[in-house]
Design an enzyme around this catalytic site. Sequence first.
Site, short mmCIF file in Angstrom:
data_model
loop_
_atom_site.label_atom_id
_atom_site.label_comp_id
_atom_site.label_asym_id
_atom_site.label_seq_id
_atom_site.Cartn_x
_atom_site.Cartn_y
_atom_site.Cartn_z
N GLY A 240 -5.16 -5.77 33.86
CA GLY A 240 -6.69 -6.12 34.08
C GLY A 240 -7.35 -5.40 35.26
N GLY A 276 -2.18 -1.50 32.95
CA GLY A 276 -2.31 -0.44 32.01
C GLY A 276 -3.29 0.69 32.26
N ARG A 277 -4.72 0.18 32.22
CA ARG A 277 -5.50 1.22 32.40
C ARG A 277 -5.76 1.78 33.71
NH1 ARG A 277 -10.45 0.51 29.78
NH2 ARG A 277 -9.85 -1.54 29.33
N CYS A 344 -18.88 9.83 9.65
CA CYS A 344 -19.96 9.20 8.93
C CYS A 344 -20.35 7.64 9.19
CB CYS A 344 -19.70 9.17 7.31
SG CYS A 344 -19.05 10.91 6.76
C1 LIG Z 1 -3.90 -5.13 27.57
C2 LIG Z 1 -2.81 -5.86 28.26
C3 LIG Z 1 -2.54 -5.62 29.54
C4 LIG Z 1 -2.82 -4.39 30.16
O1 LIG Z 1 -4.31 -4.48 30.59
P1 LIG Z 1 -5.16 -3.29 31.54
O2 LIG Z 1 -6.56 -3.84 31.76
O3 LIG Z 1 -4.97 -2.26 30.53
O4 LIG Z 1 -4.21 -3.40 32.89
C5 LIG Z 1 -1.55 -6.41 30.15
N1 LIG Z 1 -1.17 -7.49 29.70
C6 LIG Z 1 -1.43 -8.01 28.53
C7 LIG Z 1 -1.01 -9.32 28.08
C8 LIG Z 1 -2.52 -7.33 27.91
O5 LIG Z 1 -2.68 -7.56 26.58
#
Ligand SMILES: *Cc1c(COP(=O)(O)O)cnc(C)c1O
Length: 415
Positions: A240, A276-277, A344
């Site tokens: 997150g 992730g991000r 489109c």
């Molecule tokens: C999407 C997700 C993440 C990664 O979130 P980021 O914001 O990209 O760090 C981690 N844990 C779960 C359960 C997710 O669904």
Amino acid sequence: MHFFNYKGNKLYAEGVPIERIVKKVGTPCYVYSKKTLVRHYHAFDDAFRDVPHLICYSVKANSNIAVLKTFIKQGSGVDIVSGGELFRALKAGVNPKKVVYSGVGKREDEIEYALKTGVLMFNVESPEELRAINNIAKRLKKKAGFAIRVNPDVEPKTHPYISTGLKKNKFGIETNQAIREYIYAKNNLKNLVPIGVDCHIGSQITQLTPFVNAIKKTSDIIENLRNEGIDIKYLDMGGGLGITYDKEAPPHPGKYGKAVIDETKKLGITLIFEPGRVMAGNAGILVTRVLYTKKGTQKNFIIVDAAMNDLARPSLYGSYHAIKPVKKSNSKKEITVDVVGPICESGDFFAKDRELPVFKSGDLMAIMSAGAYGFSMSSNYNSRPRAAEVMVDGNKFFIIRERESYKDLIKGESF
Ligand SMILES: *Cc1c(COP(=O)(O)O)cnc(C)c1O
């Protein structure tokens, strides 16, 4: 911090001019910087070097197996949300004992696959799922480590579509019910082993307070469970942490680390993270070519050869992505434009009313910060073959996913 910079008037990924990549692979294409991926991993990992922890990169942010392998080689585990992601992660060489399996709707075959693989733990999101995992584990004569994903009901102050820790969201189990489920599992579900508590409150979070609020709630749960004789070893904080797309100023992983450690050190627990991000977002760009420019009666349009099927974030969340010329012109002139794709749909745009330098037909454009939730969210809508993906490493580049062909588009179809 990333390694997409201008040398003279040309945009480079590390030591490679973007123009050189395009000459070989065409457009649209995703370009990732290995050095940036590695740097981001270590920035995060270093923030927790003084405490026991495990980083489980969130596969869904960017699932290319070369990207996964890059992180895994640095010591990363993975956070998966499907059997397909488990398959990818195993192909990339992940240690099963570093896999956490999240997701609100795990299917029986997926649970079975994960049990046979021997993943570290299931992050469970409903009482029914808890029972399902126990039944499948029993049939396979296995024990499944689990955490309950608690819904701490904290406001993450992000886009509603990527808020996940509020009562109204579909994710997790409310805290009091979660405690009851742990106790029920301990007494009745003999093929389950409670080892963790999990929470993931949302994505692109740019402040520390929501994380701290979530930890306070999960810490209470852990203490409660320990009083019940349930030995919790892992606190999974989810992912997150946000990045800078425009003017956001998210905390550096070091600051996030300090705040998390301050709140959790009294627990004596192994921390798990699912970033992730923050790992992949600024480590990738989408390169596209300008097809046409058009002066409408109210707006100027730049029509490019990438579209919402390649990068869905602007259409989906109205997200901002910085846009840069691959070759800067000498003119300082800027005009206000919409950058749009060929699909489109009026939602097919990359920028609206943006002040940009003048682009003309044939010019290359870089859409920045596209490394996370870029290719992994792409589709074949409008029967557009998906883009190529390229990894740059120093002065070299590698095609890590070929551009799809028309044949790929109809693979498996018949009449
Ligand atoms: C999407 C997700 C993440 C990664 O979130 P980021 O914001 O990209 O760090 C981690 N844990 C779960 C359960 C997710 O669904």
